[in-house]
Write an enzyme that holds these catalytic residues in place. Structure first.
Site, mmCIF file in Angstrom:
data_model
loop_
_atom_site.group_PDB
_atom_site.id
_atom_site.type_symbol
_atom_site.label_atom_id
_atom_site.label_comp_id
_atom_site.label_asym_id
_atom_site.label_seq_id
_atom_site.Cartn_x
_atom_site.Cartn_y
_atom_site.Cartn_z
ATOM 1 N N HIS A 292 0.799 -1.235 0.000
ATOM 2 C CA HIS A 292 0.000 0.000 0.000
ATOM 3 C C HIS A 292 0.828 1.281 0.000
ATOM 4 O O HIS A 292 0.275 2.374 -0.024
ATOM 5 C CB HIS A 292 -0.962 0.028 1.188
ATOM 6 C CG HIS A 292 -0.278 0.316 2.499
ATOM 7 N ND1 HIS A 292 0.418 -0.627 3.188
ATOM 8 C CD2 HIS A 292 -0.171 1.447 3.213
ATOM 9 C CE1 HIS A 292 0.907 -0.114 4.290
ATOM 10 N NE2 HIS A 292 0.584 1.163 4.330
HETATM 11 C C1 UD1 Z 1 -2.142 5.789 5.436
HETATM 12 C C2 UD1 Z 1 -0.831 6.280 6.041
HETATM 13 C C3 UD1 Z 1 0.212 5.183 6.000
HETATM 14 C C4 UD1 Z 1 -0.305 3.912 6.623
HETATM 15 C C5 UD1 Z 1 -1.633 3.517 5.991
HETATM 16 C C6 UD1 Z 1 -2.167 2.347 6.752
HETATM 17 C C7 UD1 Z 1 -0.340 8.652 5.732
HETATM 18 C C8 UD1 Z 1 0.516 9.615 5.013
HETATM 19 N N1 UD1 Z 1 -0.287 7.393 5.286
HETATM 20 O O1 UD1 Z 1 -1.904 5.533 4.068
HETATM 21 O O2 UD1 Z 1 1.355 5.590 6.712
HETATM 22 O O3 UD1 Z 1 0.627 2.902 6.430
HETATM 23 O O4 UD1 Z 1 -2.554 4.607 6.101
HETATM 24 O O5 UD1 Z 1 -3.124 1.635 6.117
HETATM 25 O O6 UD1 Z 1 -1.025 8.993 6.646
HETATM 26 N N2 UD1 Z 1 -9.262 4.939 1.063
HETATM 27 C C9 UD1 Z 1 -10.505 4.356 0.998
HETATM 28 N N3 UD1 Z 1 -11.125 4.044 2.182
HETATM 29 C C10 UD1 Z 1 -10.579 4.292 3.394
HETATM 30 C C11 UD1 Z 1 -9.317 4.899 3.440
HETATM 31 C C12 UD1 Z 1 -8.677 5.219 2.265
HETATM 32 O O7 UD1 Z 1 -11.056 4.121 -0.075
HETATM 33 O O8 UD1 Z 1 -11.201 3.980 4.422
HETATM 34 C C13 UD1 Z 1 -8.568 5.230 -0.214
HETATM 35 C C14 UD1 Z 1 -8.839 6.632 -0.755
HETATM 36 O O9 UD1 Z 1 -8.844 6.551 -2.142
HETATM 37 C C15 UD1 Z 1 -7.595 7.381 -0.298
HETATM 38 C C16 UD1 Z 1 -6.506 6.318 -0.357
HETATM 39 O O10 UD1 Z 1 -7.154 5.124 -0.003
HETATM 40 O O11 UD1 Z 1 -7.297 8.483 -1.112
HETATM 41 C C17 UD1 Z 1 -5.335 6.578 0.542
HETATM 42 O O12 UD1 Z 1 -5.753 6.772 1.894
HETATM 43 P P1 UD1 Z 1 -4.863 7.655 2.896
HETATM 44 O O13 UD1 Z 1 -5.438 7.575 4.241
HETATM 45 O O14 UD1 Z 1 -4.651 9.001 2.328
HETATM 46 O O15 UD1 Z 1 -3.461 6.949 2.846
HETATM 47 P P2 UD1 Z 1 -3.085 5.431 3.042
HETATM 48 O O16 UD1 Z 1 -2.468 4.944 1.795
HETATM 49 O O17 UD1 Z 1 -4.233 4.692 3.595
HETATM 50 N N1 UDP Z 2 -3.729 -5.407 8.884
HETATM 51 C C1 UDP Z 2 -5.000 -5.905 9.137
HETATM 52 N N2 UDP Z 2 -5.726 -6.367 8.071
HETATM 53 C C2 UDP Z 2 -5.254 -6.363 6.797
HETATM 54 C C3 UDP Z 2 -3.957 -5.840 6.565
HETATM 55 C C4 UDP Z 2 -3.229 -5.367 7.623
HETATM 56 O O1 UDP Z 2 -5.443 -5.936 10.275
HETATM 57 O O2 UDP Z 2 -5.966 -6.804 5.891
HETATM 58 C C5 UDP Z 2 -2.971 -4.889 10.011
HETATM 59 C C6 UDP Z 2 -1.540 -5.382 10.047
HETATM 60 O O3 UDP Z 2 -1.470 -6.418 10.965
HETATM 61 C C7 UDP Z 2 -0.730 -4.167 10.463
HETATM 62 C C8 UDP Z 2 -1.742 -3.038 10.556
HETATM 63 O O4 UDP Z 2 -2.897 -3.510 9.900
HETATM 64 O O5 UDP Z 2 -0.137 -4.292 11.705
HETATM 65 C C9 UDP Z 2 -1.341 -1.733 9.933
HETATM 66 O O6 UDP Z 2 -0.787 -2.030 8.735
HETATM 67 P P1 UDP Z 2 -0.717 -1.136 7.467
HETATM 68 O O7 UDP Z 2 0.049 -2.003 6.552
HETATM 69 O O8 UDP Z 2 -2.040 -0.653 7.047
HETATM 70 O O9 UDP Z 2 0.100 0.174 7.906
HETATM 71 P P2 UDP Z 2 1.612 0.425 8.330
HETATM 72 O O10 UDP Z 2 1.941 -0.471 9.450
HETATM 73 O O11 UDP Z 2 2.461 0.213 7.117
HETATM 74 O O12 UDP Z 2 1.603 1.859 8.719
#
Ligand code: UD1
Ligand code: UDP
Length: 368
Positions: A204
C-alpha cells in the site's frame, strides 16, 4: 487527568487498543478518543473498534481522503478546535500517519502537552510521507515513547527536546493477544487454505501504488510469474484504486495463483500471517508482525525503519523495481542462523507508557 488520543488510520487504531486498555485501569484518567476520519471504510476502521472492544470514538472529525496538504490541514483545524474547547492535560498520537502529525501540530497550537507513541523510528528516506510525519512529530513532542533501542539512539542523535523513554513496541502484546484469539478464527477454512501453503501479500505504500506505476507493474509481474505459488492478497483501498486506474485488474483477476480479498480484521490477519510460508509486504507493522511470528518477510522497499528485523536475518529488502529479485526471494530465500530476539521489548509497552504519563502529568499538575 484528561487525556485525548488522536487516531485516524488502521495502524493508529491497532496501537490505540492496548494503550486504551491500560489507561482504563486508572480511574483518575478520563480518556477521549478523537478519530480524524482519515480511514472510514468498515474494514479500515470500525472493524478494529469492534474487534478490540474499543469504545466508539468520542468525536469523529470525518475529514476523509484528499491530498496530503488538504487532509492534514483540515485535520489540524478540526482537532485544534476540539482541544481548545475541551482543555486536555495531554494529547497522545501514535505512529507516523497524517493523523499523527495533525494531532501533534494541533496539540502544540492549543498549548497542550504531547506524547508520541512509537517515536524515534527512521527509514532516513524523506521521499516517504511517513518519515516527515515521524521526524516532525518527534521534534515537537514532550514525551517520546521509543519502540526499540535503535529508535532511542536516533532521537538522541537528533537532540530532540522531549523526555525519551524506551517502552518497547506495542506490537508484542497486540500480536500475542491476536494469536490467542486466533484459535477461534476460521479464516483459513473460509479461504480454503492449508497452513504454510501460501504466501501473504500486502502492498500500500505510495511509492508502490499511486506514485509509481512502474513499481506497481513490477510487483504485478512478480505475482504473475509466481504461478505455482498461492498468493493471498488482502487489498488496501489505495492499492485497489491504483490497480484499477492502471488497468491491471482484469489480468490480475485471471491469475489462478492469486486470491484478492478485502482487508481483514486484525485477528484474522494475524492468523493468516502466522500460517503463511512467507510474507511479502511494504507495510511497517507487518514487517514487525512477521518477525514476532517467526515468518520470513520479504519487503518490497529499499529501506526500513525496523532495521532489527533485517539485521537478525528475518527480513529481506528486495525493493520494488526488479521483479526477479522478488521472485527469487519468494522461491529461494530463507532466514539463516540467527534467532529472533526480543528486540521489541517484553510486551509491557502499554503499561510503561501509562505509568510514565501518569507520573509526568502528576508532577506537572503539582508544579502548576
Ligand atoms: C495511510 C498512512 C500510512 C499507513 C496507511 C495504513 C499517511 C501519510 N499514510 O496511508 O502511513 O501505512 O494509512 O493503512 O497517513 N481509502 C478508501 N477508504 C478508506 C481509506 C482510504 O477508499 O477507508 C482510499 C482513498 O482513495 C484514499 C486512499 O485510499 O485516497 C489513501 O488513503 P490515505 O489515508 O490518504 O493513505 P493510506 O495509503 O491509507
Ligand atoms: N492489517 C490488518 N488487516 C489487513 C492488513 C493489515 O489488520 O488486511 C494490520 C496489520 O497487521 C498491520 C496493521 O494492519 O499491523 C497496519 O498495517 P498497514 O500495513 O495498514 O500500515 P503500516 O503499518 O504500514 O503503517
Amino acid at each position: 487527568m484528561k487525556i485525548a488520543s488522536v487516531v485516524g488510520a488502521r495502524p493508529n487504531f491497532i496501537k490505540l487498543a492496548p494503550v486504551h486498555k491500560a489507561l482504563a485501569r486508572n480511574p483518575e484518567i478520563e480518556h477521549t478518543i478523537i478519530h480524524t476520519g482519515q480511514h472510514y471504510d468498515f474494514e479500515m476502521s470500525e472493524i478494529f473498534f469492534k474487534e478490540f472492544k474499543l469504545p466508539k470514538p468520542d468525536i469523529n472529525l470525518k475529514v476523509g481522503s484528499g491530498t496530503p496538504g488538504y487532509q492534514t490541514g483540515e485535520m489540524i483545524k478540526r482537532i485544534e478546535k476540539v482541544l481548545l474547547r475541551s482543555g486536555f492535560d495531554l494529547v497522545m498520537v501514535y505512529g507516523d500517519t497524517n493523523s499523527t502529525l495533525a494531532g501533534a501540530l494541533a496539540a502544540v497550537g492549543s498549548k497542550t502537552r504531547l506524547a508520541h507513541v512509537e517515536s524515534g523510528l527512521r527509514s532516513f528516506d524523506r521521499r516517504m510521507p511517513e518519515e516527515t510525519n515521524r521526524v516532525l512529530t518527534d521534534h515537537i513532542s514532550n514525551y517520546l515513547f521509543a519502540s526499540t533501542r535503535t529508535a532511542v539512539g536516533n532521537l538522541r542523535k537528533e537532540s530532540v527536546q522531549g523526555d525519551i523513554v524506551y517502552s518497547g513496541d506495542l506490537s508484542v502484546e497486540i500480536v500475542d493477544e491476536a494469536v490467542r484469539a486466533g484459535a477461534k478464527s476460521d479464516v483459513l477454512d473460509r479461504l480454503s487454505l492449508e497452513p504454510k501453503s501460501y504466501v501473504l501479500l500486502t502492498i500500500h505504500r505510495v511509492e508502490n501504488t499511486t506514485a509509481s506505476p512502474h513499481n506497481l507493474a513490477t510487483i504485478i509481474k512478480a505475482i504473475k510469474a509466481l504461478k505455482d505459488t498461492t498468493i493471498v492478497f488482502p487489498i488496501h483501498p489505495r492499492t485497489l484504486k491504483a490497480i484499477k486506474d492502471s488497468r491491471h485488474l482484469p489480468a490480475l483477476s485471471r491469475c489462478k495463483n492469486l486470491r484478492m480479498i478485502k482487508p481483514l480484521g486484525y485477528v484474522d490477519f494475524v492468523k493468516l500471517a502466522r500460517n503463511a510460508s512467507k510474507i511479502v509486504t511494504d507495510s511497517g507493522g507487518v514487517q514487525k508482525e512477521a518477525f514476532l511470528l517467526k515468518v520470513p518477510c520479504i519487503t518490497t522497499r529499499r529501506n526500513t525503519e525496523w532495521v532489527e528485523t533485517v539485521d537478525l536475518g528475518w527480513n529481506k529488502l528486495v525493493g520494488s523495481s526488479d521483479a526477479q529479485a522478488i521472485i527469487e526471494a519468494v522461491q529461494k530465500w530463507a532466514p539463516v542462523g540467527k534467532k529472533p530476539r526480543a528486540v521489541f521489548g517484553q510486551g509491557k509497552a502499554s503499561a510503561i507508557v501509562r505509568d510514565r504519563i501518569v507520573s509526568l502529568l502528576e508532577s506537572k499538575i503539582e508544579e502548576n
